[in-house]
Design a protein around this motif. Structure first.
Motif, mmCIF file in Angstrom:
data_model
loop_
_atom_site.group_PDB
_atom_site.id
_atom_site.type_symbol
_atom_site.label_atom_id
_atom_site.label_comp_id
_atom_site.label_asym_id
_atom_site.label_seq_id
_atom_site.Cartn_x
_atom_site.Cartn_y
_atom_site.Cartn_z
ATOM 1 N N ASP A 158 0.845 -1.192 0.000
ATOM 2 C CA ASP A 158 0.000 0.000 0.000
ATOM 3 C C ASP A 158 0.880 1.240 0.000
ATOM 4 O O ASP A 158 1.736 1.414 0.867
ATOM 5 C CB ASP A 158 -0.901 -0.008 1.237
ATOM 6 N N GLN A 159 0.695 2.104 -0.971
ATOM 7 C CA GLN A 159 1.513 3.309 -1.083
ATOM 8 C C GLN A 159 1.395 4.217 0.132
ATOM 9 O O GLN A 159 2.321 4.957 0.453
ATOM 10 C CB GLN A 159 1.115 4.080 -2.350
ATOM 11 N N SER A 160 0.285 4.153 0.828
ATOM 12 C CA SER A 160 0.068 5.043 1.962
ATOM 13 C C SER A 160 0.779 4.573 3.223
ATOM 14 O O SER A 160 1.049 5.375 4.114
ATOM 15 C CB SER A 160 -1.437 5.152 2.256
ATOM 16 N N THR B 133 11.103 -4.412 -0.288
ATOM 17 C CA THR B 133 10.187 -3.870 -1.302
ATOM 18 C C THR B 133 10.830 -3.606 -2.654
ATOM 19 O O THR B 133 10.115 -3.395 -3.635
ATOM 20 C CB THR B 133 9.593 -2.529 -0.811
ATOM 21 N N ASP C 2 5.448 1.172 -6.937
ATOM 22 C CA ASP C 2 5.493 2.354 -7.807
ATOM 23 C C ASP C 2 6.439 3.425 -7.246
ATOM 24 O O ASP C 2 6.086 4.602 -7.150
ATOM 25 C CB ASP C 2 4.086 2.927 -7.997
ATOM 26 N N HIS D 44 7.361 4.153 -4.334
ATOM 27 C CA HIS D 44 6.966 4.876 -3.122
ATOM 28 C C HIS D 44 7.822 4.540 -1.903
ATOM 29 O O HIS D 44 7.620 5.150 -0.844
ATOM 30 C CB HIS D 44 5.490 4.625 -2.807
ATOM 31 N N SER D 45 8.723 3.583 -2.027
ATOM 32 C CA SER D 45 9.649 3.312 -0.925
ATOM 33 C C SER D 45 11.108 3.385 -1.380
ATOM 34 O O SER D 45 11.991 2.957 -0.651
ATOM 35 C CB SER D 45 9.359 1.925 -0.319
#
Length: 332
Positions: free
Chosen positions: A181-183, A265, A270, A272-273
């Motif tokens: 989850d990107q969030s 990850t 995408d 995001h990490s």
């Protein structure tokens, strides 16, 4: 002829010995030369390794950053500063800078205060405190690869330990795609980072706490100071040099973070990490854009260098001046 006779007389068997000051000066010069040669003999292997494994690769990376190069043969396609301009137009790299700043802020605001609190707690006379110290420091001994694999299983969706624990207390809705989850991915990564590294800072701060003279805290106690007043006015100022070192190591570590992110990850989802080191690895070893990856490494080195110099100049200045004064006084 007379001057030759006098010279022969001074250097002959019956010549007068040189003055004591001259003898002592020559002896000091010989000792200095011998000490210098001894020091260089011990340092030479380290200097050779440092030059071959650190300095020369750094210089070559700086050279390659000005070329469009795939990593095979010698760089030939000179592009000037295009790699750097493209770098700061790349939204992924700009996101890396932002994520680096977020990690630094979270580390300074949460991880280090937590390490300090645990160090203060384990500095008290508690039963089994040696066992607690060992348990809290043990994660730092584990390699980043093992830690990454471990927490990939802990935060696995549905079947992971984290989801099972939340489900057992009726909080199933909080579980889910922790690393997908990107969030939540950066927050979850920070939890893993804290588990892995806080023990190192805790032991560093614990060593600093044990160097605080007990007489000072006892004197403050006799004067009626509360526990918080003793910590704020006595312990914390004396612990400040250790805290400054801990902050420096934490910031540099956050800037260079790679292993945990790559194992868990690989920079997703995408990007995001992703961190700067992960982006550098992606371009250098996955896309074979080694010149572009070299530009990223140069920027990373520049950020670390500027921070280190500024931190030394404005934060560690008093500590370094004290060490220099001590060294000079010892040499007299």
């Amino acid at each position: 002829m007379t001057s030759t006779f006098l010279a022969d007389k001074r250097s002959g068997p019956g010549a007068e010995p040189p003055p004591p000051d001259t003898v002592r000066a020559r002896g000091r010069a010989r000792r200095r030369a011998l000490n210098w040669l001894t020091a260089m003999g011990f340092q030479l292997p380290a200097l050779v390794l440092f030059t071959g494994l650190v300095l020369l690769p750094m210089l070559f990376a700086l050279y390659a950053a000005f070329f469009r190069w795939g990593g095979f043969g010698m760089p030939e396609d000179y592009v000037g500063v295009d790699n750097f301009t493209d770098l700061f137009d790349n939204p992924v790299f700009l996101g890396d800078l932002w994520r680096c700043l977020v990690l630094v802020v979270l580390t300074l605001a949460l991880q280090l205060p937590f390490a300090l609190a645990m160090a203060v707690l384990l500095n008290q006379r508690l039963r089994g405190r040696a066992v607690y110290r060992m348990l809290f420091f043990a994660p730092y001994v584990l390699s980043e690869a093992i830690t990454g694999v471990l927490f990939s299983m802990v935060f696995a969706p549905d079947d992971g330990l984290a989801d099972h624990l939340l489900g057992s207390i009726g909080l199933d809705s909080l579980g889910g795609e922790w690393f997908a989850d990107q969030s939540y991915v950066m927050a979850t990564l920070f939890i893993v980072m804290t588990w892995k590294y806080f023990g190192f800072h805790m032991m560093l701060l614990l060593a600093g706490l044990q160097s605080v003279p007990r007489e000072l805290t006892e004197a403050a106690l006799i004067d009626g100071a509360s526990a918080w007043q003793r910590f704020r006015s006595v312990t914390l100022p004396l612990l400040a040099p250790t805290i400054r070192i801990s902050v420096f190591l934490a910031v540099i570590g956050s800037i260079q973070l790679f292993d945990l992110v790559w194992v868990i990850t690989q920079g997703g989802p995408d990007h995001h990490s992703e961190t700067m080191a992960v982006t550098m690895f992606q371009y250098g070893f996955k896309r074979y854009q080694v010149g572009y990856a070299s530009a990223i490494s140069v920027v990373m080195f520049g950020i670390c260098l500027v921070f280190a110099l500024a931190y030394q100049r404005f934060v560690l200045r008093r500590d370094l001046e004290g060490a220099t004064t001590t060294m000079r006084g010892a040499g007299k």
